[in-house]
Design a protein around this motif. Structure first.
Motif, PDB file in Angstrom:
ATOM      1  N   GLN A 104       0.836  -1.205   0.000  1.00  0.00           N
ATOM      2  CA  GLN A 104       0.000   0.000   0.000  1.00  0.00           C
ATOM      3  C   GLN A 104       0.868   1.252   0.000  1.00  0.00           C
ATOM      4  N   GLU A 105       1.934   1.232   0.767  1.00  0.00           N
ATOM      5  CA  GLU A 105       2.865   2.357   0.827  1.00  0.00           C
ATOM      6  C   GLU A 105       3.504   2.600  -0.547  1.00  0.00           C
ATOM      7  N   LEU A 106       3.897   1.530  -1.223  1.00  0.00           N
ATOM      8  CA  LEU A 106       4.499   1.655  -2.552  1.00  0.00           C
ATOM      9  C   LEU A 106       3.501   2.209  -3.565  1.00  0.00           C
ATOM     10  N   ILE A 107       2.262   1.763  -3.478  1.00  0.00           N
ATOM     11  CA  ILE A 107       1.224   2.250  -4.393  1.00  0.00           C
ATOM     12  C   ILE A 107       1.005   3.750  -4.201  1.00  0.00           C
ATOM     13  N   GLU A 108       0.904   4.176  -2.960  1.00  0.00           N
ATOM     14  CA  GLU A 108       0.692   5.600  -2.683  1.00  0.00           C
ATOM     15  C   GLU A 108       1.886   6.437  -3.146  1.00  0.00           C
ATOM     16  N   ALA A 109       3.100   5.914  -2.956  1.00  0.00           N
ATOM     17  CA  ALA A 109       4.297   6.629  -3.418  1.00  0.00           C
ATOM     18  C   ALA A 109       4.325   6.690  -4.940  1.00  0.00           C
ATOM     19  N   ALA A 110       3.961   5.596  -5.603  1.00  0.00           N
ATOM     20  CA  ALA A 110       3.933   5.577  -7.069  1.00  0.00           C
ATOM     21  C   ALA A 110       2.934   6.592  -7.608  1.00  0.00           C
ATOM     22  N   HIS A 111       1.808   6.740  -6.925  1.00  0.00           N
ATOM     23  CA  HIS A 111       0.779   7.698  -7.356  1.00  0.00           C
ATOM     24  C   HIS A 111       1.306   9.135  -7.301  1.00  0.00           C
ATOM     25  N   LYS A 112       2.210   9.407  -6.377  1.00  0.00           N
ATOM     26  CA  LYS A 112       2.806  10.745  -6.265  1.00  0.00           C
ATOM     27  C   LYS A 112       3.878  10.989  -7.321  1.00  0.00           C
ATOM     28  N   VAL A 113       4.462   9.898  -7.851  1.00  0.00           N
ATOM     29  CA  VAL A 113       5.555   9.997  -8.811  1.00  0.00           C
ATOM     30  C   VAL A 113       5.075   9.908 -10.260  1.00  0.00           C
ATOM     31  N   CYS A 114       4.063   9.098 -10.515  1.00  0.00           N
ATOM     32  CA  CYS A 114       3.590   8.830 -11.874  1.00  0.00           C
ATOM     33  C   CYS A 114       3.137  10.115 -12.575  1.00  0.00           C
ATOM     34  N   PRO A 115       3.692  10.426 -13.750  1.00  0.00           N
ATOM     35  CA  PRO A 115       3.293  11.635 -14.472  1.00  0.00           C
ATOM     36  C   PRO A 115       1.805  11.675 -14.841  1.00  0.00           C
ATOM     37  N   TYR A 116       1.193  10.531 -15.132  1.00  0.00           N
ATOM     38  CA  TYR A 116      -0.240  10.517 -15.427  1.00  0.00           C
ATOM     39  C   TYR A 116      -1.034  10.871 -14.179  1.00  0.00           C
ATOM     40  N   SER A 117      -0.631  10.315 -13.041  1.00  0.00           N
ATOM     41  CA  SER A 117      -1.306  10.637 -11.787  1.00  0.00           C
ATOM     42  C   SER A 117      -1.183  12.123 -11.480  1.00  0.00           C
ATOM     43  N   LYS A 118       0.000  12.673 -11.725  1.00  0.00           N
ATOM     44  CA  LYS A 118       0.204  14.109 -11.499  1.00  0.00           C
ATOM     45  C   LYS A 118      -0.668  14.937 -12.438  1.00  0.00           C
ATOM     46  N   ALA A 119      -0.808  14.488 -13.688  1.00  0.00           N
ATOM     47  CA  ALA A 119      -1.576  15.249 -14.678  1.00  0.00           C
ATOM     48  C   ALA A 119      -3.051  15.357 -14.312  1.00  0.00           C
ATOM     49  N   ILE A 120      -3.579  14.337 -13.662  1.00  0.00           N
ATOM     50  CA  ILE A 120      -5.009  14.355 -13.337  1.00  0.00           C
ATOM     51  C   ILE A 120      -5.281  14.766 -11.884  1.00  0.00           C
ATOM     52  N   ALA A 121      -4.232  15.013 -11.117  1.00  0.00           N
ATOM     53  CA  ALA A 121      -4.392  15.342  -9.692  1.00  0.00           C
ATOM     54  C   ALA A 121      -5.333  16.523  -9.507  1.00  0.00           C
ATOM     55  N   GLY A 122      -6.377  16.297  -8.726  1.00  0.00           N
ATOM     56  CA  GLY A 122      -7.341  17.347  -8.442  1.00  0.00           C
ATOM     57  C   GLY A 122      -8.354  17.569  -9.554  1.00  0.00           C
ATOM     58  N   ASN A 123      -8.213  16.839 -10.657  1.00  0.00           N
ATOM     59  CA  ASN A 123      -9.114  17.038 -11.790  1.00  0.00           C
ATOM     60  C   ASN A 123     -10.190  15.965 -11.922  1.00  0.00           C
ATOM     61  N   ILE A 124      -9.880  14.753 -11.463  1.00  0.00           N
ATOM     62  CA  ILE A 124     -10.854  13.671 -11.530  1.00  0.00           C
ATOM     63  C   ILE A 124     -10.817  12.877 -10.234  1.00  0.00           C
ATOM     64  N   ASP A 125     -11.908  12.170  -9.957  1.00  0.00           N
ATOM     65  CA  ASP A 125     -11.952  11.295  -8.792  1.00  0.00           C
ATOM     66  C   ASP A 125     -11.128  10.049  -9.109  1.00  0.00           C
ATOM     67  N   VAL A 126     -10.223   9.696  -8.180  1.00  0.00           N
ATOM     68  CA  VAL A 126      -9.363   8.526  -8.358  1.00  0.00           C
ATOM     69  C   VAL A 126      -9.487   7.639  -7.131  1.00  0.00           C
ATOM     70  N   GLU A 127      -9.685   6.364  -7.366  1.00  0.00           N
ATOM     71  CA  GLU A 127      -9.722   5.364  -6.303  1.00  0.00           C
ATOM     72  C   GLU A 127      -8.545   4.420  -6.526  1.00  0.00           C
ATOM     73  N   LEU A 128      -7.660   4.340  -5.546  1.00  0.00           N
ATOM     74  CA  LEU A 128      -6.532   3.403  -5.597  1.00  0.00           C
ATOM     75  C   LEU A 128      -6.818   2.256  -4.650  1.00  0.00           C
ATOM     76  N   ASN A 129      -6.727   1.042  -5.157  1.00  0.00           N
ATOM     77  CA  ASN A 129      -6.990  -0.139  -4.340  1.00  0.00           C
ATOM     78  C   ASN A 129      -5.837  -1.113  -4.447  1.00  0.00           C
ATOM     79  N   LEU A 130      -5.485  -1.690  -3.323  1.00  0.00           N
ATOM     80  CA  LEU A 130      -4.526  -2.787  -3.310  1.00  0.00           C
ATOM     81  C   LEU A 130      -5.318  -4.055  -3.558  1.00  0.00           C
ATOM     82  N   ALA A 131      -5.037  -4.694  -4.680  1.00  0.00           N
ATOM     83  CA  ALA A 131      -5.788  -5.894  -5.074  1.00  0.00           C
ATOM     84  C   ALA A 131      -5.181  -7.118  -4.420  1.00  0.00           C
TER      85      ALA A 131
END
Length: 131
Positions: A104-131
């Motif tokens: 979960q920690e790695l997923i949250e860190a990746a979301h902060k680093v990923c350029p696509y995640s950065k591009a949509i930050a604050g613009n769309i609703d995003v749900e991150l789930n550990l499968a």
């Protein structure tokens, strides 16, 4: 400081009943007779591919070897809200072989680093789930 381009992607896209998108490097060509859900599928594929790269990067920075290949089931939904259209996203990320709190920690860190995640930050609703 000069920007250093690490990767670049280019496509040629044609609309209509015989529509298609083709990458400039020839890596893919896809028929697009209708713009939707093709646009959402392409965005889901592009974002999840980038996210996997970010996940590998943050794991490497923390000197964590991923014992198995991670995977993502990505869903992008086009919504009609009020007077306009919006996107909503869900990323179900599997990080096999890693204990859940660390994954979960790695997923949250990746979301902060990923350029696509950065591009949509604050613009769309995003749900991150550990499968």
């Amino acid at each position: 400081m000069t920007d250093k381009i690490l990767f670049s992607g280019s496509t040629h896209t044609v609309g209509g009943a015989e529509g298609y998108a083709r990458s400039a490097d020839g890596a893919f060509e896809i028929e697009l007779p209708e713009p939707h859900p093709a646009a959402e599928n392409l965005f889901a594929a592009a974002w999840s591919a980038c996210f996997l790269g970010a996940l590998g990067l943050v794991a490497g920075q923390r000197m964590i070897a991923l014992p198995e290949t991670p995977s993502i089931d990505a869903t992008i939904e086009l919504l009609h809200r009020g007077a306009g259209f919006e996107l909503r996203a869900r990323l179900d990320v599997a990080v096999p072989g890693i204990d859940r709190p660390l994954a979960q920690e790695l997923i949250e860190a990746a979301h902060k680093v990923c350029p696509y995640s950065k591009a949509i930050a604050g613009n769309i609703d995003v749900e991150l789930n550990l499968a």
